[in-house]
Design an enzyme around this catalytic site. Structure first.
Site, PDB file in Angstrom:
ATOM      1  N   HIS A 137      79.452 -64.740  28.612  1.00  0.00           N
ATOM      2  CA  HIS A 137      78.145 -64.157  28.251  1.00  0.00           C
ATOM      3  C   HIS A 137      77.080 -65.196  27.907  1.00  0.00           C
ATOM      4  O   HIS A 137      75.923 -64.824  27.724  1.00  0.00           O
ATOM      5  CB  HIS A 137      78.285 -63.218  27.047  1.00  0.00           C
ATOM      6  CG  HIS A 137      79.106 -61.992  27.316  1.00  0.00           C
ATOM      7  ND1 HIS A 137      78.841 -61.143  28.366  1.00  0.00           N
ATOM      8  CD2 HIS A 137      80.187 -61.473  26.662  1.00  0.00           C
ATOM      9  CE1 HIS A 137      79.736 -60.141  28.341  1.00  0.00           C
ATOM     10  NE2 HIS A 137      80.565 -60.335  27.336  1.00  0.00           N
ATOM     11  N   ASP A 173      87.106 -58.967  32.836  1.00  0.00           N
ATOM     12  CA  ASP A 173      86.854 -58.580  31.448  1.00  0.00           C
ATOM     13  C   ASP A 173      86.204 -57.189  31.440  1.00  0.00           C
ATOM     14  O   ASP A 173      85.503 -56.821  32.381  1.00  0.00           O
ATOM     15  CB  ASP A 173      85.896 -59.613  30.849  1.00  0.00           C
ATOM     16  CG  ASP A 173      85.772 -59.554  29.343  1.00  0.00           C
ATOM     17  OD1 ASP A 173      86.320 -60.446  28.682  1.00  0.00           O
ATOM     18  OD2 ASP A 173      85.094 -58.639  28.837  1.00  0.00           O
ATOM     19  N   HIS A 175      83.773 -56.257  29.786  1.00  0.00           N
ATOM     20  CA  HIS A 175      82.319 -56.416  29.698  1.00  0.00           C
ATOM     21  C   HIS A 175      81.811 -57.138  30.942  1.00  0.00           C
ATOM     22  O   HIS A 175      82.470 -58.046  31.444  1.00  0.00           O
ATOM     23  CB  HIS A 175      81.948 -57.224  28.453  1.00  0.00           C
ATOM     24  CG  HIS A 175      82.429 -56.615  27.169  1.00  0.00           C
ATOM     25  ND1 HIS A 175      83.630 -56.970  26.589  1.00  0.00           N
ATOM     26  CD2 HIS A 175      81.890 -55.652  26.379  1.00  0.00           C
ATOM     27  CE1 HIS A 175      83.793 -56.254  25.468  1.00  0.00           C
ATOM     28  NE2 HIS A 175      82.754 -55.448  25.330  1.00  0.00           N
ATOM     29  N   ASP A 262      90.289 -56.904  27.550  1.00  0.00           N
ATOM     30  CA  ASP A 262      89.763 -55.876  26.650  1.00  0.00           C
ATOM     31  C   ASP A 262      89.572 -54.510  27.319  1.00  0.00           C
ATOM     32  O   ASP A 262      88.983 -53.610  26.734  1.00  0.00           O
ATOM     33  CB  ASP A 262      88.464 -56.356  25.965  1.00  0.00           C
ATOM     34  CG  ASP A 262      87.583 -57.213  26.859  1.00  0.00           C
ATOM     35  OD1 ASP A 262      87.851 -57.290  28.084  1.00  0.00           O
ATOM     36  OD2 ASP A 262      86.618 -57.816  26.346  1.00  0.00           O
TER      37      ASP A 262
HETATM   38 ZN   LIG Z   1      84.894 -58.615  26.930  1.00  0.00          ZN
END
Ligand SMILES: [Zn+2]
Ligand SMILES: [Zn+2]
Length: 393
Positions: A137, A173, A175, A262
């Site tokens: 990120h 991931d 996200h 996750d």
């Molecule tokens: Zn994540």
């Protein structure tokens, strides 16, 4: 070339810790490393120790003014003038607060990912795994979502020009891998692929199918946003169908994959409802694609994962077991429903420290899991999303 794999350690990664309450906890690395060792899957001759990334390497992605701010905020008591910088550079948020030693720890993580990429591109080994990496990120000029320096982007940048390589980045991931996507959004030689829970409901709020790159990079970006409560079968369909088409169309020289774990049902930060089965199958699919399309050249990184006891150690061990062709990976894939216990030695060492009962097997007991309501509706929505995302490939 012999099918070899090396395991990259960056000792500084254990100091990448915001505070005691923060969900990002480097203890995950120790738990996963210990599981691999007790399972007989990791021996000292497989391990390479990394150096920290140098400024010149970080600067391929990060702006000098941002790095300067990170450095000033990495001391024990930052100067009052520096505190104003923290807000400007995204380092005062609850998610990504500055901490003492932040620059050194983040640079150590980037160093590990650079070494992994260099190990593979130089031909020292066909595959390399840096479990401490995957901070996807971070942006060139600000920190975000627990990430200070974007080691994945830094490592890709390090080998891209040196080896004139076309690189396929695969982000699994839960996200969206926004930082890596935008670092190479205009670059036709780096294809960024991300499969994640839709940004409609989850941080960072991006990663929709219409995000495909710009200018010369248009078409070298693919996003698969999935519905909350997606389960194994639909996740695996979306992943394998889309990534197979992407790899075939792009023809990479190197695959760099990010293995945030996750999307597991136990993870506290997301709503995807997968089991350990996707973490068994997914690295096996990537391994196969690497051999099929780029002579085996494959770098794997860690990433998110906030159930550090029940999910991360198993998921991250399974990446290495797929990469190193360990018999546990092939045995589980051949007979996913026959129970395969975790090493007794690992359970007895860590159970006393774990706040919850540790799982006893490599895979989850799906026969006692309740199926999600709306399973079929979710499956159809996900199918529409991946079909739309790959329609031009
Ligand atoms: Zn994540
Ligand atoms: Zn291999």
């Amino acid at each position: 070339m012999k099918d070899t794999a090396l395991f990259i350690r960056s000792s500084g990664a254990s100091r990448y810790k915001f505070n005691d309450e923060h969900p990002f906890n480097p203890l995950r690395l120790e738990l996963a490393g210990s599981l691999l060792e007790t399972a007989g899957a990791l021996s000292p001759d497989m391990v390479l120790e990394a150096h920290s990334a140098q400024d010149i390497e970080l600067e391929r992605i990060h702006r000098a003014d941002y790095m300067d701010a990170v450095l000033k905020l990495s001391v024990r008591a930052p100067h009052p003038d520096s505190l104003a910088l923290a807000a400007r550079y995204g380092l005062t948020t609850e998610d990504t607060p500055y901490f003492e030693g932040m620059h050194e720890a983040a640079a150590a993580i980037s160093g590990g990912s650079i070494l992994a990429a260099e190990t593979v591109m130089s031909g020292r080994a066909l595959h390399a795994y840096h479990m401490g990496g995957g901070l996807h990120h971070a942006f060139p000029g600000h920190g975000s979502g627990f990430c200070v320096y974007n080691d994945a982007a830094v490592a890709i940048a390090a080998v891209k020009d040196k080896y004139k390589a076309r690189i396929l980045y695969i982000d699994t991931d839960v996200h969206h891998g926004d930082g890596v996507q935008y670092a190479f959004y205009e670059d036709p030689d780096v294809f960024t692929y991300s499969i994640h829970e839709t940004g409609k409901y989850l941080f960072p709020g991006t990663g929709f199918t219409h995000e495909k790159g710009i200018d010369k990079g248009y078409g070298a970006c693919c996003n698969i946003p999935l519905q909350p409560y997606t389960e194994d079968e639909s996740w695996l369909e979306a992943f394998s169908e889309s990534i197979t088409r992407v790899a075939r169309a792009f023809k990479p020289d190197l695959i760099v994959s990010q293995h945030g774990c996750d999307a597991h049902a136990f993870d506290p930060l997301s709503h995807i409802h997968c089991s350990m089965r996707i973490y068994l199958e997914m690295p096996r699919i990537i391994h196969e694609l690497a051999h099929e399309h780029c002579g085996g050249r494959w770098v794997a990184l860690g990433g998110g994962g906030y159930d550090l006891w029940k999910v991360v150690p198993r998921a991250w061990s399974l990446v290495w077991m797929a990469m190193s062709d360990h018999e546990i990976s092939s045995r589980l894939a051949a007979a996913p429903s026959s129970p395969a216990p975790l090493p007794e030695q690992w359970l007895s060492r860590w159970q006393p420290l774990s706040p919850e009962p540790l799982p006893e097997h490599w895979l989850d007991p799906l026969d006692i899991w309740e199926p999600m309501p709306r399973r079929e509706e979710i499956r159809l929505q996900n199918r529409a999303a991946w079909e739309l995302a790959v329609q031009d490939l």
